[in-house]
Design an enzyme around this catalytic site. Structure first.
Site, short mmCIF file in Angstrom:
data_model
loop_
_atom_site.label_atom_id
_atom_site.label_comp_id
_atom_site.label_asym_id
_atom_site.label_seq_id
_atom_site.Cartn_x
_atom_site.Cartn_y
_atom_site.Cartn_z
N GLY A 121 0.87 -1.18 -0.05
CA GLY A 121 0.00 0.12 0.08
C GLY A 121 0.82 1.18 0.03
N GLY A 175 5.19 7.28 2.32
CA GLY A 175 5.80 6.52 0.86
C GLY A 175 4.90 4.89 1.10
N PRO A 176 5.47 4.33 0.06
CA PRO A 176 5.08 3.00 -0.27
C PRO A 176 5.49 1.98 0.80
CG PRO A 176 6.58 3.56 -1.92
CD PRO A 176 6.49 4.79 -1.09
N VAL A 177 4.68 0.87 1.02
CA VAL A 177 5.09 -0.02 1.92
C VAL A 177 5.10 -1.19 1.22
CG1 VAL A 177 4.56 -1.27 3.96
CG2 VAL A 177 3.93 1.21 3.74
N LYS A 190 8.99 0.12 4.80
CA LYS A 190 8.51 1.38 4.31
C LYS A 190 9.73 2.17 3.62
CE LYS A 190 5.14 4.03 6.54
NZ LYS A 190 4.12 4.29 5.76
N ASP A 197 -1.49 11.27 12.23
CA ASP A 197 -2.11 10.56 10.93
C ASP A 197 -3.03 9.58 11.29
OD1 ASP A 197 -3.08 10.74 8.57
OD2 ASP A 197 -0.99 9.94 7.79
#
Ligand SMILES: *[C@@H]1O[C@H](CO)[C@@H](O)[C@H](O)[C@H]1NC(C)=O
Ligand SMILES: *[C@@H]1O[C@H](CO)[C@@H](O)[C@H](O)[C@H]1NC(C)=O
Ligand SMILES: *[C@@H]1O[C@H](CO)[C@@H](O)[C@H](O)[C@H]1NC(C)=O
Ligand SMILES: *[C@@H]1O[C@H](CO)[C@@H](O)[C@H](O)[C@H]1NC(C)=O
Ligand SMILES: *[C@@H]1O[C@H](CO)[C@@H](O)[C@H](O)[C@H]1NC(C)=O
Ligand SMILES: *[C@@H]1O[C@H](CO)[C@@H](O)[C@H](O)[C@H]1NC(C)=O
Ligand SMILES: *[C@@H]1O[C@H](CO)[C@@H](O)[C@H](O)[C@H]1NC(C)=O
Ligand SMILES: *[C@@H]1O[C@H](CO)[C@@H](O)[C@H](O)[C@H]1NC(C)=O
Ligand SMILES: *[C@@H]1O[C@H](CO)[C@@H](O)[C@H](O)[C@H]1NC(C)=O
Ligand SMILES: *[C@@H]1O[C@H](CO)[C@@H](O)[C@H](O)[C@H]1NC(C)=O
Ligand SMILES: *[C@@H]1O[C@H](CO)[C@@H](O)[C@H](O)[C@H]1NC(C)=O
Length: 842
Positions: A533, A538-540, A554, A651
């Site tokens: 995801g 950033g993307p994981v 990550k 977040d």
């Protein structure tokens, strides 16, 4: 004739200073007019907090005078309300007065004591008073019972300001709209009216007489979708207040911050202006105008035309359409619009159908659009069935599925379509199959071309990447030696080494550093099939280390702007945060620009994949959900209070809660906001929009952040968990409310359990559920001071202690009645400057 007849000494003063009223207009000003008093020319009522002023005024260049309300402390006077706009007094009539008559109505008398204007209340009372409130509302009420018989907010003029509502009520026939002044010097009603339409959902529209001049599009629960550059929800201060039982719909305006005065004005020129008082320049600053360009003018390009202000000519026919009259069109007369070039299959004769072996009509997607007017809205239709519904009805020309509204369909000509340069929605236009085919062919060509280009680029990239990596490896090896990092052979003896032979331990920090190459192997070169995801930073990727351990990697976006050392120190601190409800950080890896964080991998993935999925949510029975709620609360409490760092998450949302095999929650992405401090501005603009529904008003509007902002997000999350629905994009019983609005409404009607996810019915503990909703509503209150701390939340969740009553969250939801709203508005005071970054961030 007389002056205000009060028994205190102050009045004598005001009498003696009558001649000097221009210099000392408010020597002993009060906010209340009683039946035994009157207001004369030159005397003013002033609201208790010195915010608004009411009195006689004469517009510039006018020979008439009026009773009006304006901001007391704003030198460039903008009259926000006029009583007798249709019944002016002569400016020379200095003996005019405003009184409360014996029937309890306001009366405006001329010098000869004729009534030129009065209110219409039928309630008789001999203790009537008129009070100018700090909201700018002039209220006529019974001093004993408090009953309000009349108020100026019900009769808006050209200005919409905080605390007001416009809209309509079908039961009473009330229409509360803004109407422009005729000219700048004449407050009588002009041609232009701003109000809501009876559409479902309602649109905001400006009319020129009976013709539509501008359209802001329908409300989606947070904003009007035809205004691409507006903030959303409590950022723009607007909120829709529907009430099905009352058959009414109102738009309220509440700004959060008192420091800047914001008003929306329907001007005599026919524009809707949002104006903010700029204290530095001592002038009104026009923030936003509609219509701002020809494309904003209703139906500028005619039916089936599309307007794009960045093109020349600005009008174009929709795909598959040609000008109705080519001659007019080429002359720049677009009013005739466009017609379909090829008949739709469903419009054809059935006999000719078979002959052609024709393919069915299809849809052409147009992105970033202002959706056309005259829509039908199909309640209960999900996004996949929306297309089918449109296809199966030959009069359906287009459809759109809008989050927060649902399935919208159009028949007939598509009017007032615009190509936006930011935001906007997808419009699916029905076309004959052959019209689509053309582009499909083109697309295929493009794909072939791009595939070849991409492969060449990839090949080159691989070569370059390979050589760079080789060099980088050499560099790292050198650096590791220089900095004295532990050598792999020594590390094998280390007790707390989680990483077997993959990790290199730094002596000072105990932070496990991982070899970049090993991560590359583990994640299959960050292959897209390994991608789990895209998080806020950033993307994981999923990865499997040599020893078989599964990890989540990550890959931080490179613009963190932080040096490696600084970053490492930060990560060392974060890695010390350990709690059973936090995702465990196993190590990190820094290689040039690359910064990777390696976490434990949780097979069940994130809470949102369960909660918001019709099939999966059944797995979360009430006991599991209550456990999740408590776990998140404890994790957050640890971050806020018990950890060494006192971390604010910033977040918190469903996709940041991971679930382990036993469905225990683990908070992820904590502490990262710290590492992004340097480029906070950037992080904000990125994430503000991503997780809008979770943001507290003070953060959304002022960027102010505290632990209580996390509490707010927690409250939203809690309500999402019990209801199984997202805060954004909601439809409750055909009302355009968000989850918070709905939760408040149900709570207020003592029907909180209606909120619960239906799939919970069997497993539900009613007392726990109600307690959770109660706590959720406490957490989402507008004002920081009213929200509980996380330690209070944990306590309230786990014991039977008394829980205070929540206040209505008005910036994030909407209210049920004027009275509710008013009492809330009195306790807070509004006005905001919208943080620029938020608007731009959209
Ligand atoms: C008032 O009249 C003067 C001169 O006629 C003109 O210049 C000015 O624009 C007018 N002001 C307003 C507000 O109409
Ligand atoms: C009072 O009622 C009359 C007639 O019903 C109407 O014409 C007038 O506009 C009303 N005045 C106000 C201030 O509402
Ligand atoms: C008005 O006041 C008188 C006494 O001053 C009282 O007797 C009467 O009931 C009052 N009328 C109303 C309508 O309140
Ligand atoms: C209104 O009522 C309060 C007490 O209920 C009294 O103190 C006050 O003087 C009254 N105000 C007026 C204007 O009559
Ligand atoms: C409003 O309508 C009138 C009459 O139809 C027209 O003359 C005028 O130009 C229109 N104004 C705007 C701003 O469209
Ligand atoms: C009010 O009535 C009109 C006409 O009957 C209808 O179209 C509209 O939807 C109604 N509005 C509301 C808010 O119920
Ligand atoms: C096209 O033009 C004709 C004649 O000018 C008119 O009757 C017809 O309604 C127009 N078609 C559309 C779709 O506007
Ligand atoms: C534009 O075209 C329409 C017919 O499509 C016509 O009625 C109208 O007069 C034209 N306007 C101008 C300014 O030519
Ligand atoms: C439909 O087909 C019939 C004969 O098959 C023909 O007479 C008629 O004109 C056609 N109608 C249209 C609109 O094409
Ligand atoms: C097809 O759409 C039109 C226009 O929206 C509507 O009036 C009609 O009832 C629909 N027909 C069916 C069968 O749904
Ligand atoms: C309100 O606005 C002022 C300036 O416009 C700003 O300094 C202040 O921080 C804001 N307050 C909040 C709570 O947003």
């Amino acid at each position: 004739m007389g002056i205000i007849n009060k028994s205190n000494a102050c009045d004598f003063l005001s009498f003696s200073l009558l001649l000097y009223f221009l210099i000392f207009p408010s020597v002993c000003a009060t906010d209340t007019l009683t039946q035994s008093q009157q207001i004369l020319v030159g005397q003013n009522l002033i609201s208790a907090g010195q915010i608004f002023e009411l009195g006689f005024f004469t517009p510039s260049n006018s020979s008439k005078q009026y009773i009006g309300i304006w901001y007391k402390n704003i030198p460039d006077r903008k009259v926000v309300w006029v009583a007798n706009r249709e019944n002016p007094l002569q400016a020379t009539d200095s003996a005019s007065s405003l009184t409360i008559g014996s029937d309890g109505n306001l009366r405006l008398l001329d010098g000869k004591r004729n009534t030129v204007w009065s209110t219409n209340s039928s309630v008789q009372s001999n203790s009537t008073i008129a009070v100018l409130s700090d909201l700018g509302d002039f209220v006529l009420k019974d001093n004993v019972s408090g009953f309000i018989s009349w108020e100026s907010f019900k009769y808006p003029c050209d200005t919409f300001f905080s605390g007001m509502m416009i809209g309509m009520n079908n039961n009473t026939g009330e229409k509360r709209f803004l109407s422009s002044w005729k000219t700048d010097g004449d407050p009588s009603p002009g041609n232009f009216v701003l109000g809501l339409t009876p559409d479902r959902p309602p649109q905001i529209v400006c009319w020129n007489g009976s013709k539509t001049l501008w359209r802001g599009g329908p409300w989606d629960g947070w904003k009007f979708i035809g205004i691409p550059d507006s903030g959303q929800g409590y950022v723009n201060g607007l909120n829709l207040v529907p009430d099905n039982q009352q058959q009414s719909v109102y738009l309220s305006f509440n700004v959060y911050n008192t420091s800047a005065v914001t008003i929306i004005v329907m001007t005599p020129a026919g524009t809707v202006n949002t104006m903010v008082w700029a204290e530095e320049t001592k002038s009104w600053h026009v923030n936003w105008v509609a219509p701002a360009n020809p494309c904003d003018v209703y139906g500028y390009c005619g039916p089936n035309g599309v307007c794009n202000k960045n093109q020349s000519p600005i009008c174009e026919c929709l795909k598959g359409f040609v000008p109705n009259s080519t001659e007019d069109w080429n002359k720049g007369n677009w009013t005739g619009g466009c017609v379909r070039r090829l008949e739709l299959l469903c419009q054809k004769n059935s006999s000719s159908l078979a002959a052609a072996g024709a393919k069915n009509d299809g849809f052409w997607r147009m992105s970033g659009m202002k959706l056309p007017d005259q829509y039908d809205y199909l309640f209960n239709e999900v996004s996949s069935s929306c297309e089918q519904r449109c296809l199966s009805n030959c009069s359906c020309m287009a459809y759109a599925f809008v989050t927060g509204i649902g399935c919208m369909v159009w028949s007939g000509g598509l009017i007032d379509v615009q190509q936006f340069s930011i935001n906007g929605n997808d419009l699916f236009l029905r076309l004959a199959n052959s019209e689509l085919g053309e582009d499909r062919k083109k697309k295929r060509e493009i794909i072939i071309i791009s595939v070849t280009t991409i492969s060449v680029v990839l090949l080159l990239g691989a070569v370059i990447f390979g050589s760079c990596r080789w060099r980088a490896n050499q560099r790292v090896k050198r650096r590791n030696r220089i900095k004295g990092f532990d050598l792999p052979d020594r590390m094998d003896n280390s007790q707390d080494n989680l990483w077997g032979s993959h990790m290199i331990h730094s002596e000072s920090s105990e932070l496990p550093l991982l070899d970049f190459d090993k991560v590359l192997v583990a994640t299959n070169n960050f292959s897209s099939t390994n991608k789990l995801g895209e998080g806020g930073f950033g993307p994981v990727y999923w990865g499997k280390l040599e020893d078989g351990q599964e990890v989540a990697v990550k890959r931080l976006s490179s613009h963190s702007g932080q040096g490696s050392e600084e970053f490492k120190n930060e990560i060392i601190l974060i890695s010390k945060l350990q709690h059973r409800n936090l995702v465990r950080l196993l190590g990190c890896c820094i290689e040039g620009e690359e910064k990777l964080l390696v976490y434990e991998y949780l097979k069940n993935r994130s809470l949102d994949t369960f909660l918001f999925d019709a099939k999966n949510r059944v797995e979360l029975d009430w006991a599991k959900r209550f456990n999740i709620i408590q776990g998140i609360a404890r994790g957050l409490l640890y971050l806020h209070r018990d950890s060494c760092l006192r971390v604010i998450h910033r977040d918190l949302k469903a996709s940041n809660i991971l679930l382990d095999d036993d469905m225990n929650p683990k908070i992820s992405d904590f502490g990262l906001a710290r590492t992004f401090r340097v480029t906070q501005e950037l992080a904000n603009t990125h994430r503000v929009m991503g997780t809008f529904g979770y943001m507290s008003p003070e953060y959304a509007m002022g960027g102010l952040f505290s632990e209580k902002s996390d509490v707010f997000s927690f409250g939203v999350l809690l309500l999402e968990i019990v209801s199984g629905t997202r805060n954004t994009s909601l439809h409750y019983q055909d009302q355009y409310l968000n989850l918070l609005g709905y939760a408040w409404q149900m709570w207020n009607k003592r029907r909180a359990l209606d909120l619960m996810d239906e799939s919970l019915d069997d497993s539900l503990s009613q007392t726990e559920a109600i307690r959770c909703i109660h706590i959720g509503l406490l957490c989402v209150q507008d004002h920081v001071a009213n929200r509980p701390t996380m330690s209070a939340v944990v306590l309230m969740l786990s014991s039977e202690i008394e829980v205070p009553q929540p206040k209505q969250p008005i910036f994030t939801t909407q209210s049920l009645s004027d009275a509710d709203l008013r009492s809330q508005c009195n306790s807070i005071r509004f006005m905001s400057t919208v943080s620029k970054s938020i608007i731009e961030g959209q």
